[in-house]
Design an enzyme around this catalytic site. Structure first.
Site, PDB file in Angstrom:
ATOM      1  N   HIS A 163       0.636  -1.195   0.116  1.00 49.21           N
ATOM      2  CA  HIS A 163      -0.657  -0.093   0.259  1.00 49.21           C
ATOM      3  C   HIS A 163       0.782   1.315   0.181  1.00 49.21           C
ATOM      4  O   HIS A 163       0.469   1.862  -0.791  1.00 49.21           O
ATOM      5  CB  HIS A 163      -0.839  -0.124   1.110  1.00 49.21           C
ATOM      6  CG  HIS A 163      -2.398  -0.911   1.044  1.00 49.21           C
ATOM      7  ND1 HIS A 163      -2.783  -1.573  -0.149  1.00 49.21           N
ATOM      8  CD2 HIS A 163      -2.654  -1.807   2.008  1.00 49.21           C
ATOM      9  CE1 HIS A 163      -3.367  -2.163  -0.214  1.00 49.21           C
ATOM     10  NE2 HIS A 163      -3.813  -1.891   0.792  1.00 49.21           N
ATOM     11  N   GLU A 185       1.062 -17.958 -20.280  1.00 51.42           N
ATOM     12  CA  GLU A 185       2.255 -17.893 -19.205  1.00 51.42           C
ATOM     13  C   GLU A 185       2.814 -19.604 -19.028  1.00 51.42           C
ATOM     14  O   GLU A 185       3.818 -19.090 -17.654  1.00 51.42           O
ATOM     15  CB  GLU A 185       1.606 -17.514 -17.989  1.00 51.42           C
ATOM     16  CG  GLU A 185       0.618 -17.651 -17.380  1.00 51.42           C
ATOM     17  CD  GLU A 185       0.051 -16.967 -16.600  1.00 51.42           C
ATOM     18  OE1 GLU A 185       0.321 -16.068 -15.989  1.00 51.42           O
ATOM     19  OE2 GLU A 185      -1.319 -17.283 -16.248  1.00 51.42           O
ATOM     20  N   ASP A 231       5.432 -14.982 -15.205  1.00 49.98           N
ATOM     21  CA  ASP A 231       5.388 -16.442 -15.149  1.00 49.98           C
ATOM     22  C   ASP A 231       5.913 -16.976 -16.510  1.00 49.98           C
ATOM     23  O   ASP A 231       6.637 -18.696 -15.957  1.00 49.98           O
ATOM     24  CB  ASP A 231       4.161 -16.967 -15.243  1.00 49.98           C
ATOM     25  CG  ASP A 231       3.375 -17.018 -13.400  1.00 49.98           C
ATOM     26  OD1 ASP A 231       4.175 -17.135 -12.515  1.00 49.98           O
ATOM     27  OD2 ASP A 231       1.784 -16.797 -13.587  1.00 49.98           O
ATOM     28  N   CYS A 272       0.902  -8.084 -20.860  1.00 56.56           N
ATOM     29  CA  CYS A 272       0.901  -7.993 -19.399  1.00 56.56           C
ATOM     30  C   CYS A 272       2.393  -8.159 -18.319  1.00 56.56           C
ATOM     31  O   CYS A 272       1.491  -7.991 -17.436  1.00 56.56           O
ATOM     32  CB  CYS A 272      -0.456  -8.083 -18.963  1.00 56.56           C
ATOM     33  SG  CYS A 272      -0.601  -9.526 -18.834  1.00 56.56           S
TER      34      CYS A 272
END
Length: 583
Positions: A200, A444, A468, A515
């Site tokens: 965060h 992936e 991955d 991505c």
């Protein structure tokens, strides 16, 4: 004495100022047994502390300033959700009533168990959510001990930020609700011992455009309150007690970086086109609906990856139902104003218990285990619920379904069968949806890359998950620090796989995007363009940096140089070929 500390750069820029050292809420509590007969009194103390923190969070939520980053409201809601989950207090209350542990001891016992579970999670984003639970528990512990000063509200500490110069917060960790208090203090940077790229602190720092470095081990112990600091958010370096020469050099770099940032902002509405007029599409990876707003502002032409896991995290009791999911997916679709939104079905690891009906505790923790679509197919009712929610959102815009970690034809067939079943269920209920919704697959796993025609024949679009793909191709567990140095996106095997996937997809006229982290790394942009990639998807904070690289690239020249790169297998030969490509 001048020295440097190293960590993970999560928000770029250079900050120069004095350290404001914020002590974290220590979890070292008194351990003692309460007197027999006072169990309910002690239990009520814990419940009162939970209620006190709940009221504090509600007050913070209501008092959010209008210009506060949208992520703050989401984070406060997450912490409120954790706090209101009866499961968090259930075990501590049981320990108080059966073993007569004092309230703080009981709470930290449960907290330690939870943190151990989160520490074993492979997924970096989900792993970071363990910090949310710890931060909530810290607030409850502080409420239990009203005599203890709250270091985050200690007026002496806050007042000490008034040095007449910029100040940089140094902390073990920072809860999102505490960052609200620092916003008005005009702090210019953050350094924390803990955290990763998806913590965060990292997300909020990026949203506030404040330089930040996390994961700087022992920073809060080695840096003294009032030390001069240079925070280099480009390289992940914290310089402590810099001399005048270093300060002068970094001030020049700071001025230059500020000018560059202003120039980047001018690119927001520029068409993403190379010098030889090749149009490139830039999509955003997002973790929450609020991210969609920022993505649009920065010129994203859609959401390339919406990680739906955020809806399922931190739930010890019940998974989100269809209506809850539908409302969240629709929010993203509405915020994107007709632009495409690829919603990845839940990509949960085999080590994450998702609550009632979603307990994976018996399946092991291997990254090669039960995760992503493999898990979804073992829980068809949960999967159907998510599919119906996405389908319903498709009635309001370009929501699309993206399936992670496929490798086998039988997985593909079963997935598509369940999508059709979800459509039939909605049709019977009279719920509107787009019957022609696009369905895509993530490539992936090396097996998927090597049988790509199987995917081209069955899906509307493809998205290469390089994180991955690299991990599985090179047989490297990214979470294992002993082999992390072998994780290499430029390994010849990776480049050949990427070249093959992109080429086959282009020949079949099926959209293909990258991505993973490679797409958002400006140093990789020309390489991906040379391989023929035209669709990039990345964290929205990287959009303008990548766009700048694209605007200065000549795809024709790059493609002419890529064969030499692909023919190079020896490191020295590859380095020379890449140098020529990037020149």
């Amino acid at each position: 004495m001048t020295f440097a500390l190293h960590g993970i750069p999560v928000s770029k820029g250079i900050a120069i100022g004095k350290a404001v050292l914020i002590s974290h809420a220590a979890l070292e509590v008194s351990h003692y047994l309460i007197e027999a007969g006072k169990e309910e009194f002690e239990a009520q103390k814990l419940l009162d502390a939970f209620e006190q923190v709940r009221l504090e969070l509600e007050q913070l939520r209501r008092g959010l300033p209008k210009d506060a980053p949208q992520e703050m409201a989401a984070f406060l809601d997450v912490h409120g959700m954790i706090l209101s989950d009866p499961a968090l207090a259930e075990k501590p209350l049981h320990l108080i009533r059966t073993q007569r542990l004092n309230a703080a001891w009981a709470l930290t016992t449960e907290l330690n168990d939870l943190l151990e579970q989160f520490a074993e999670i492979e997924d970096v984003y989900l792993k970071e959510r363990g910090n949310d639970i710890r931060q909530v528990a810290e607030r409850v512990l502080k409420a239990l001990n009203s005599q203890q000063k709250d270091p985050l509200t200690d007026s002496e500490i806050i007042a000490s930020s008034d040095f007449g110069v910029d100040a940089i917060i140094v902390a073990h960790d920072i809860a999102p609700h505490d960052m609200l208090r620092f916003k008005d203090q005009l702090f210019t940077g953050f350094v924390t011992d803990l955290g990763g790229k998806t913590s965060h602190t990292a997300i909020v720092a990026r949203s506030m455009e404040i330089p930040a470095i996390v994961g700087v081990r022992h920073a809060s112990e080695m840096i003294r309150h009032g030390d001069w600091l240079v925070l280099d958010g480009e390289r992940g370096v914290v310089v402590v007690a810099p001399d005048e020469q270093l300060l002068s050099e970094y001030r020049k770099l700071q001025t230059q970086a500020l000018k560059e940032s202003r120039k980047l902002q001018q690119l927001k509405h520029t068409e993403t086109r190379t010098v030889d007029n090749v149009d490139i599409q830039l999509f955003a990876n997002i973790e929450s609906p609020e991210d969609a707003t920022q993505a649009v502002k920065l010129g994203a032409v859609g959401v390339g990856l919406f990680r739906s896991e955020f809806l399922f995290m931190d739930r010890n009791q019940a998974l989100p139902d269809e209506e809850q999911q539908y409302q969240e997916y629709r929010r993203v679709v509405d915020l994107m104003h007709g632009l495409p939104v690829n919603i990845r079905t839940i990509d949960v690891g085999a080590d994450k218990a998702l609550g009632a009906g979603g307990d994976l505790s018996q399946t092991g923790t291997s990254p090669l285990g039960l995760r992503a679509i493999r898990w979804s197919l073992t829980e068809p009712e949960i999967f159907l619920t998510q599919l119906r929610a996405i389908l319903r959102a498709s009635a309001h815009g370009q929501a699309r379904i993206m399936i992670p970690m496929l490798a086998h034809a039988k997985e593909i067939d079963e997935t598509l069968r369940l999508i059709e079943k979800a459509k039939q269920q909605l049709h019977v209920r009279g719920k509107p949806f787009n019957p022609n919704i696009q369905v895509g697959a993530m490539i992936e796993i090396p097996a998927a890359a090597l049988v790509l025609p199987l995917f081209i024949d069955r899906f509307d679009f493809l998205s290469i998950g390089t994180n991955d793909l690299i991990q599985y191709t090179l047989a490297i567990d990214r979470a294992d620090h002993a082999v992390a140095h072998l994780y290499d996106p430029l390994h010849p095997a990776i480049l050949h796989l990427l070249a093959s996937i992109i080429d086959q997809a282009k020949r079949a006229n099926i959209p293909v995007a990258v991505c993973g982290e490679m797409a958002g790394d400006p140093s990789m942009t020309k390489l991906l363009l040379a391989l023929g990639l035209t669709d990039f998807s990345m964290h929205f904070s990287q959009l303008l940096l990548v766009k700048r690289e694209i605007l200065g690239a000549d795809v024709g020249q790059l493609k002419a140089r890529i064969p030499r790169v692909l023919k190079a297998y020896e490191p020295e030969a590859q380095a020379k070929a890449l140098e020529r490509l990037f020149s």
